[in-house]
Design a protein around this motif. Structure first.
Motif: not given
Length: 120
Positions: A112-120
């Motif tokens: 189903q997917g998993t969110q990966v968020t990388v902030s700068s």
């Protein structure tokens, strides 16, 4: 039919690491190739890394040297270790299973997917 459940996504800062996990159930698993794909807004889903049932791995050029795919056939699991994360790695990551032993063609099962968020 294989059921896949991903976990391990989240919000991190650039340079940090994350480890994604995917648990498979419902069908024979150990003789089939597995992969991680990702999709960010406005872009097509792309292959990040794939691994054969014997453990041979391939990587997208954008993640080569930073990401490592592995699998545990005894536990019906596949993993993606992501190091030195960059903002451009931000995406929904999907686990996938191929209908054969090699990473060729298209997967026939998706998580189903998993969110990966990388902030700068």
């Amino acid at each position: 039919q294989v059921q896949l459940v991903e976990s391990g996504g989240g919000l991190v800062q650039a340079g940090w690491s994350l480890r994604l996990s995917c648990a498979a159930s419902g069908s024979a698993f150990s003789d089939r190739a597995m992969a991680w794909y990702r999709q960010s807004p406005g872009k097509q889903r792309e292959l990040v890394a794939g691994i054969t049932y014997t453990g041979s791995a391939i990587y997208a050029e954008a993640v080569e040297g930073r990401f490592t795919i592995s699998r545990n056939n005894a536990k019906n699991s596949v993993f993606l270790q992501m190091d030195s994360l960059k903002p451009e790695d931000t995406a929904v990551y999907y686990c996938a299973v191929y209908p054969s032993t090699s990473v060729l063609g298209n997967p026939d099962s998706w998580g189903q997917g998993t969110q990966v968020t990388v902030s700068s």
